[in-house]
Design a protein around this motif. Structure first.
Motif, short mmCIF file in Angstrom:
data_model
loop_
_atom_site.label_atom_id
_atom_site.label_comp_id
_atom_site.label_asym_id
_atom_site.label_seq_id
_atom_site.Cartn_x
_atom_site.Cartn_y
_atom_site.Cartn_z
N VAL A 11 21.11 -0.22 25.09
CA VAL A 11 20.45 -1.10 26.05
C VAL A 11 19.92 -2.31 25.30
CG1 VAL A 11 18.60 -1.27 27.76
CG2 VAL A 11 19.78 0.89 27.45
N SER A 12 20.15 -3.49 25.86
CA SER A 12 19.60 -4.70 25.25
C SER A 12 18.11 -4.54 25.03
CB SER A 12 19.85 -5.91 26.16
OG SER A 12 21.21 -6.23 26.21
N GLU A 13 17.64 -5.06 23.93
CA GLU A 13 16.24 -4.89 23.54
C GLU A 13 15.27 -5.34 24.63
OE1 GLU A 13 13.38 -6.54 20.03
OE2 GLU A 13 15.46 -6.09 19.53
N CYS A 14 15.58 -6.45 25.28
CA CYS A 14 14.66 -6.98 26.30
C CYS A 14 14.58 -6.10 27.54
CB CYS A 14 15.04 -8.40 26.67
SG CYS A 14 16.65 -8.53 27.49
N TRP A 15 15.49 -5.15 27.69
CA TRP A 15 15.51 -4.30 28.87
C TRP A 15 15.13 -2.86 28.60
CZ3 TRP A 15 20.64 -6.10 31.52
CH2 TRP A 15 20.43 -7.34 32.12
N VAL A 68 29.54 4.79 31.31
CA VAL A 68 28.76 3.65 30.82
C VAL A 68 28.17 3.98 29.45
CG1 VAL A 68 26.83 2.10 31.30
CG2 VAL A 68 28.25 2.95 33.18
N VAL A 69 28.50 3.12 28.49
CA VAL A 69 28.04 3.29 27.13
C VAL A 69 26.84 2.39 26.84
CG1 VAL A 69 28.73 3.05 24.70
CG2 VAL A 69 30.35 3.93 26.39
N GLY A 70 26.79 1.23 27.53
CA GLY A 70 25.71 0.29 27.28
C GLY A 70 25.43 -0.61 28.46
N ILE A 71 24.22 -1.15 28.46
CA ILE A 71 23.79 -2.12 29.46
C ILE A 71 23.27 -3.33 28.71
CG2 ILE A 71 22.22 -2.56 31.38
CD1 ILE A 71 22.08 0.50 31.77
N ALA A 72 23.92 -4.46 28.94
CA ALA A 72 23.60 -5.67 28.18
C ALA A 72 23.04 -6.76 29.08
CB ALA A 72 24.86 -6.17 27.47
N ASP A 73 22.26 -7.63 28.47
CA ASP A 73 21.65 -8.77 29.15
C ASP A 73 22.57 -9.98 28.99
OD1 ASP A 73 19.99 -10.64 30.32
OD2 ASP A 73 18.64 -10.78 28.60
N GLY A 74 23.60 -10.06 29.83
CA GLY A 74 24.50 -11.20 29.80
C GLY A 74 25.73 -10.98 28.94
N TYR A 75 26.63 -11.94 29.05
CA TYR A 75 27.92 -11.89 28.38
C TYR A 75 27.79 -11.83 26.86
CZ TYR A 75 32.63 -13.30 27.02
OH TYR A 75 33.87 -13.36 26.44
N ASP A 76 26.98 -12.72 26.30
CA ASP A 76 26.83 -12.76 24.84
C ASP A 76 26.26 -11.46 24.29
OD1 ASP A 76 27.89 -15.32 24.73
OD2 ASP A 76 25.94 -16.30 24.81
N GLU A 77 25.29 -10.90 25.00
CA GLU A 77 24.71 -9.61 24.57
C GLU A 77 25.76 -8.49 24.66
OE1 GLU A 77 21.54 -8.25 23.75
OE2 GLU A 77 20.65 -10.23 23.45
#
Length: 114
Positions: A11-15, A68-77
């Protein structure tokens, strides 16, 4: 759409604090434009693929099963997350068979929980 989530979900750090809420919304198929889902590939040619939250609402995903392996904050993440997963798997195994590594860890987790 059926979604199964990896036991060590990236998971993205901000989330990190919003993780449970984001997962609930994904399962309810609610619009989350900034969310990108990193999942095991449906085809055998690729190992991972990622989709925007908006794309997941299209009818082609209505009957899809996603691991689902990951959840990212946007394309770059999402790109960075795929790179990080690949680096981690290579560091641990010396190989880049992401699918095998992830599925084996998931199987171990399921067995330990029984």
């Amino acid at each position: 759409m059926q979604m199964e989530f990896y036991c060590d979900l990236y998971v993205s750090e901000c989330w990190q604090k919003k993780k449970a809420r984001i997962i609930r919304k994904l399962r309810a198929n609610r619009v989350q434009p900034q969310v990108y889902v990193v999942a095991l590939s449906q085809g055998s040619q690729n190992q991972l693929e990622f989709f925007s939250g908006i794309l997941l609402r299209q009818h082609v995903f209505a009957h899809a099963d996603l691991f689902v392996v990951g959840i990212a904050d946007g394309y770059d993440e999402a790109l960075a997350m795929v790179r990080d997963i690949t680096e981690e798997v290579y560091t641990v195994t010396g190989m880049t068979d992401l699918r095998k590594y992830i599925l084996e860890r998931q199987e171990q987790y399921v067995k330990a929980g029984q």
